[in-house]
Write a protein that holds these residues in place. Sequence first.
Motif, PDB file in Angstrom:
ATOM      1  N   ARG A   1      -2.948   4.524  -0.237  1.00 28.91           N
ATOM      2  CA  ARG A   1      -1.660   4.561  -0.919  1.00 28.91           C
ATOM      3  C   ARG A   1      -0.672   3.605  -0.277  1.00 28.91           C
ATOM      4  N   THR A   2       0.303   3.161  -1.067  1.00 32.99           N
ATOM      5  CA  THR A   2       1.424   2.451  -0.484  1.00 32.99           C
ATOM      6  C   THR A   2       2.303   3.485   0.217  1.00 32.99           C
ATOM      7  N   TYR A   3       3.139   3.027   1.144  1.00 32.47           N
ATOM      8  CA  TYR A   3       3.971   3.998   1.852  1.00 32.47           C
ATOM      9  C   TYR A   3       4.953   4.658   0.888  1.00 32.47           C
TER      10      TYR A   3
ATOM     11  N   GLU B   1       4.121   5.538  -2.166  1.00 33.86           N
ATOM     12  CA  GLU B   1       3.355   6.640  -2.753  1.00 33.86           C
ATOM     13  C   GLU B   1       3.168   7.778  -1.748  1.00 33.86           C
TER      14      GLU B   1
ATOM     15  N   ALA C   1      -1.922   7.137   4.282  1.00 31.40           N
ATOM     16  CA  ALA C   1      -1.949   5.733   3.866  1.00 31.40           C
ATOM     17  C   ALA C   1      -3.344   5.154   4.058  1.00 31.40           C
ATOM     18  N   TYR C   2      -3.983   5.511   5.164  1.00 31.14           N
ATOM     19  CA  TYR C   2      -5.300   4.935   5.454  1.00 31.14           C
ATOM     20  C   TYR C   2      -6.359   5.455   4.494  1.00 31.14           C
TER      21      TYR C   2
END
Lengths: 261, 202
Positions: free
Chosen positions: B166-168, B170, B161-162
């Motif tokens: 990405r969104t969680y 994704e 994510a970092y």
Amino acid sequence: MADSTHDAWDLLPAYALDAVDDLERCTVERLLAADPAARRALDEYREVVAAFTVDTTPPAELRDAVMSRIAQGSTATPAERSGVDDGAWSGSDGETRSARSAGDENVVPLAGRRRRWGLVAAAAAAVVAVAVPTTVAIRATVEQDQLQQQVDTVAQMMADPSATLLRSEVAGGGQASVLVAGEDLLFSASDLPDVGAGSTYQLWLVGAEGGVTSAGLLDPEDGAVERLLQGVDGVGLAVSVEPEGGSQQPTTDPVVVLAQG
Amino acid sequence: MSIDLVCPVGHTVRVPPSETTPVDDALAACAGGTPDAFGPVYDALAPAAYGTALRVLRDPDHAAEVAQEVMVEVWQTAATYDPARASARTWVITLARRRAIDRVRAEQARRDRDQRDLDTNVTPSGHDVVAEDVEQRLEGAAVRRCLDSLTGTQREAVVDAYYGGRTYREVAERLGAALPTVKSRIRDGLIRLRDCLGVNHG
């Protein structure tokens, strides 16, 4: 709504990472506006995220560019410079997002961002107790034996105490509902307006992880249509208006989403 | 109908100020100040803005553009900076990350970045270029030590994510894991990091 508050708290870490979609961002920002403890928790998560940053010397010309833009003051609108104080980090918590983009030709406009499907679900669907309208009927457009089987299935679904009915207005007109019983979904819509030649309604199965798969085209008669999906793995249904012949994946925003969670 | 939303947020109560750094004070002093006052603030914070953007965008030109927008925004919105809520550094990083992610989520930037990954990630056997970046860049940093306190799956989700921007959702798709599972991994991972780093705003 204890549930949605709980969900918003759950999303705070992902929000701090900017790893939420737009609807979830709103959910979290409502919580932040109402609850100082949530803001404090967010500030802690943001500090954690900031700890990942490794300072990197920027190109030397960047300083001149920034300082000259500041000196000109040409990019500062009165609203920006006045510093609207909402106590929730205006400029970083989303609500000033569009204002910030104005005059910033490098920032991608929101309209250009990717459509994220399945997110509208939580807001669009209202979960109600099992109160299935007796008018839900299977239209006699299928073969008799298949019809009997569907009627049996619907009868079982209606008798299922764990079944839920989701109902929603359809954007553009009409109403839609879905009866969810185990792995069976009975979709029903009425008063749908004609989408015209060259377009069609398409039904989509919404998966537990937000993905969507086609559940076929809908061809309403007098604005009404039903569809029974048996043994499917999904949390709900959505309908969009697609080009004639349908699409592999939705190409427009849904006119209705009926999904749990 | 659009699903991009601007959220109305109401007025809130401030918490009492805690200790601040000279940079925090200098940034706060920029509100209503002259452009000259911003020089030292720029020098102190631009590397954090640029570093943040570079990690997300992985392209020096894109990162410089984002850093420029961010630093101008920092000047313009200095009046909204609240030292009681965060250090100036955290505030700037938050702004930079938001802007960088806005950009990386645009299709073109995503394509550019993925191509860059293809061009540069020539290591065989699927060695993870992102994990490698973490190892190299965070050498010696506290967050590196704390990342080791996460479970493998928590670490994977947080790092994806970092660094992936990405969104969680994704992240879940990419990892082939269930959505609630990934949400929990990110939450539990950040909580562990928070505790390990000793972040506590009381």
